[in-house]
Design a protein around this motif. Sequence first.
Motif, short mmCIF file in Angstrom:
data_model
loop_
_atom_site.label_atom_id
_atom_site.label_comp_id
_atom_site.label_asym_id
_atom_site.label_seq_id
_atom_site.Cartn_x
_atom_site.Cartn_y
_atom_site.Cartn_z
N GLY A 18 0.76 -1.13 -0.43
CA GLY A 18 0.12 -0.22 0.08
C GLY A 18 1.07 0.90 -0.20
N ILE A 19 1.42 1.26 0.85
CA ILE A 19 2.70 2.20 1.32
C ILE A 19 3.64 2.46 -0.73
N LYS A 20 4.02 1.91 -0.97
CA LYS A 20 4.74 1.59 -2.28
C LYS A 20 4.24 1.72 -3.13
N LYS A 21 2.62 1.59 -3.08
CA LYS A 21 1.25 1.84 -4.30
C LYS A 21 0.82 3.16 -4.90
N ILE A 22 0.78 3.99 -2.79
CA ILE A 22 0.89 5.20 -2.38
C ILE A 22 1.58 6.62 -3.27
N TYR A 23 3.27 5.78 -2.83
CA TYR A 23 4.88 6.65 -3.64
C TYR A 23 4.45 6.40 -4.35
N ASN A 24 4.36 5.07 -5.19
CA ASN A 24 5.01 5.75 -7.06
C ASN A 24 3.96 6.70 -7.53
N LYS A 25 2.35 6.38 -7.13
CA LYS A 25 1.93 7.21 -8.02
C LYS A 25 2.35 9.03 -8.10
N HIS A 26 2.14 9.52 -6.87
CA HIS A 26 2.26 10.37 -6.53
C HIS A 26 3.85 10.76 -6.45
N ILE A 27 5.34 10.05 -6.35
CA ILE A 27 6.13 11.01 -6.40
C ILE A 27 6.83 9.58 -7.16
N PRO A 28 6.95 8.83 -8.80
CA PRO A 28 7.43 7.96 -9.00
C PRO A 28 8.65 7.86 -9.32
N ASP A 29 9.08 9.15 -9.01
CA ASP A 29 10.89 8.69 -8.34
C ASP A 29 11.61 8.18 -7.34
N ALA A 30 10.62 8.64 -6.48
CA ALA A 30 10.60 8.15 -5.14
C ALA A 30 11.55 6.57 -5.04
N VAL A 31 12.23 6.51 -4.35
CA VAL A 31 13.57 5.86 -3.77
C VAL A 31 12.91 4.90 -2.86
N ILE A 32 12.65 3.85 -2.63
CA ILE A 32 11.41 3.25 -1.17
C ILE A 32 12.64 1.75 -1.39
N THR A 33 12.72 1.54 0.01
CA THR A 33 13.63 0.72 0.09
C THR A 33 12.48 -0.32 1.91
N ILE A 34 13.20 -1.33 1.72
CA ILE A 34 12.36 -2.51 2.51
C ILE A 34 12.56 -3.36 3.54
N ALA A 35 12.51 -2.60 4.87
CA ALA A 35 13.22 -4.22 5.70
C ALA A 35 11.64 -4.58 6.24
N GLU A 36 12.19 -5.77 6.72
CA GLU A 36 10.95 -6.68 7.66
C GLU A 36 11.15 -6.68 8.72
N ASN A 37 12.31 -6.03 9.03
CA ASN A 37 12.29 -5.90 10.93
C ASN A 37 13.35 -4.58 11.15
N GLY A 38 13.45 -4.19 12.85
CA GLY A 38 14.39 -3.14 12.65
C GLY A 38 15.62 -4.20 12.60
N LEU A 39 15.97 -5.14 12.73
CA LEU A 39 17.42 -5.49 12.29
C LEU A 39 17.73 -5.69 10.85
#
Length: 85
Positions: A18-39
């Motif tokens: 959902g977050i990626k979809k929102i940013y890809n729609k409104h700020i398509p050149d944003a670089v989104i890095t994903i981490a599944e936990n704090g570590l």
Amino acid sequence: MSALNIMVVDDNKIVILGIKKIYNKHIPDAVITIAENGLQAIELLSKIESPENLPCFIILDINMPILNGIEFLEIIKNTCGNSYH
């Protein structure tokens, strides 16, 4: 202007999509890095060699396995001091 760097730290894949979809729609050149936990987020941040490549902001879940959001924030605070605001 360089691309907007965003880190999403969340173990819920639906939230991440959902977050990626929102940013890809409104700020398509944003670089989104994903981490599944704090570590994993700490490990990804530690590999960044240049300050301009640090995330502009981090979207952080509090309840996660391995290292939760509160523990992540404590590590960042203790490791980086006033470097992060």
